[in-house]
Design a protein around this motif. Structure first.
Motif, PDB file in Angstrom:
ATOM      1  N   PRO A 107       0.833  -1.209   0.000  1.00 23.37           N
ATOM      2  CA  PRO A 107       0.000   0.000   0.000  1.00 23.37           C
ATOM      3  C   PRO A 107       0.865   1.255   0.000  1.00 23.37           C
ATOM      4  O   PRO A 107       2.021   1.219   0.438  1.00 23.37           O
ATOM      5  CB  PRO A 107      -0.808  -0.122   1.291  1.00 23.37           C
ATOM      6  CG  PRO A 107      -0.191  -1.199   2.092  1.00 23.37           C
ATOM      7  CD  PRO A 107       0.691  -1.996   1.206  1.00 23.37           C
ATOM      8  N   PRO A 108       0.323   2.365  -0.484  1.00 20.69           N
ATOM      9  CA  PRO A 108       1.094   3.619  -0.473  1.00 20.69           C
ATOM     10  C   PRO A 108       1.578   3.947   0.949  1.00 20.69           C
ATOM     11  O   PRO A 108       0.843   3.786   1.916  1.00 20.69           O
ATOM     12  CB  PRO A 108       0.085   4.666  -0.964  1.00 20.69           C
ATOM     13  CG  PRO A 108      -0.969   3.886  -1.680  1.00 20.69           C
ATOM     14  CD  PRO A 108      -1.016   2.536  -1.028  1.00 20.69           C
ATOM     15  N   GLY A 109       2.821   4.374   1.021  1.00 19.19           N
ATOM     16  CA  GLY A 109       3.388   4.756   2.317  1.00 19.19           C
ATOM     17  C   GLY A 109       3.996   3.607   3.101  1.00 19.19           C
ATOM     18  O   GLY A 109       4.576   3.825   4.167  1.00 19.19           O
ATOM     19  N   ALA A 110       3.881   2.375   2.604  1.00 17.97           N
ATOM     20  CA  ALA A 110       4.474   1.228   3.308  1.00 17.97           C
ATOM     21  C   ALA A 110       5.995   1.344   3.267  1.00 17.97           C
ATOM     22  O   ALA A 110       6.575   1.786   2.281  1.00 17.97           O
ATOM     23  CB  ALA A 110       4.011  -0.072   2.677  1.00 17.97           C
ATOM     24  N   LYS A 111       6.627   0.970   4.344  1.00 24.17           N
ATOM     25  CA  LYS A 111       8.084   1.033   4.447  1.00 24.17           C
ATOM     26  C   LYS A 111       8.626  -0.314   4.893  1.00 24.17           C
ATOM     27  O   LYS A 111       8.101  -0.920   5.824  1.00 24.17           O
ATOM     28  CB  LYS A 111       8.533   2.101   5.452  1.00 24.17           C
ATOM     29  CG  LYS A 111       8.212   3.508   5.037  1.00 24.17           C
ATOM     30  CD  LYS A 111       9.079   3.926   3.888  1.00 24.17           C
ATOM     31  CE  LYS A 111       8.737   5.335   3.444  1.00 24.17           C
ATOM     32  NZ  LYS A 111       9.242   5.609   2.119  1.00 24.17           N
TER      33      LYS A 111
END
Length: 173
Positions: A107-111
């Motif tokens: 997902p967007p923003g996953a690190k």
């Protein structure tokens, strides 16, 4: 006429001194640190190798976060094997990259972060790394992010393409 109890001759005294000097020199030489022979392998550049392994880990992280299959492929040896808990091993770079392409996108923003707990340089061509991967996924609703951890053991080898993963075993914690 000289006897055994009489004073030794000058020649005998000289011979004794020469023997004593030879023994003394032998002892001194035996106590010196040994020098590497010309056929000895060169010292390992462990700092350089560890820097290369750090670079490999950064490329793996970036590939996972961006979904870049070509970058991911560059981190695997052609004859690599990946083993994920609950799945059969995946043999060869092409099959490993195909599995990477089939995985759901993050997902967007996953690190993702890689935390080695042990890096052992085994030789100029082999290193193993053990540690924990952490995947932090933000919550879309603004709640606290979700964190998942995975334990890994990776055998890395130096190939003609550089340092690459040769074997990886990954299990969810």
């Amino acid at each position: 006429m000289p006897t055994l109890l009489s004073r030794p001759s000058a020649a005998l005294r000289h011979h004794r001194r020469a023997c004593f000097a030879a023994v003394l020199l032998g002892l001194v030489a035996a106590c010196q640190p040994r020098r590497a022979s010309s056929g000895a392998p060169p010292a390992l550049d462990t700092l350089g190798i560890q820097a290369a392994i750090d670079s490999l880990a950064m490329r793996v992280t970036r590939a996972h976060e961006t979904g870049d299959a070509a970058l991911f492929a560059s981190t695997w040896a052609r004859d690599g094997i990946m083993s994920l808990a609950g799945s059969p091993p995946v043999y060869g770079r092409d099959s490993i990259v195909a599995a990477f392409r089939r995985r759901p996108a993050l997902p967007p923003g996953a690190k993702m972060s890689i935390h080695p707990t042990e890096i052992r340089v085994l030789s100029p061509e082999w290193v193993y790394v053990m540690g924990v991967d952490t995947l932090t996924t933000p919550d879309a609703g603004g709640a606290a992010p979700t964190t998942a951890t995975f334990t890994f053991l990776v055998l890395v080898k130096r190939t003609e393409e550089g340092w690459q993963t040769y074997r990886e075993v990954l299990s969810a914690n």
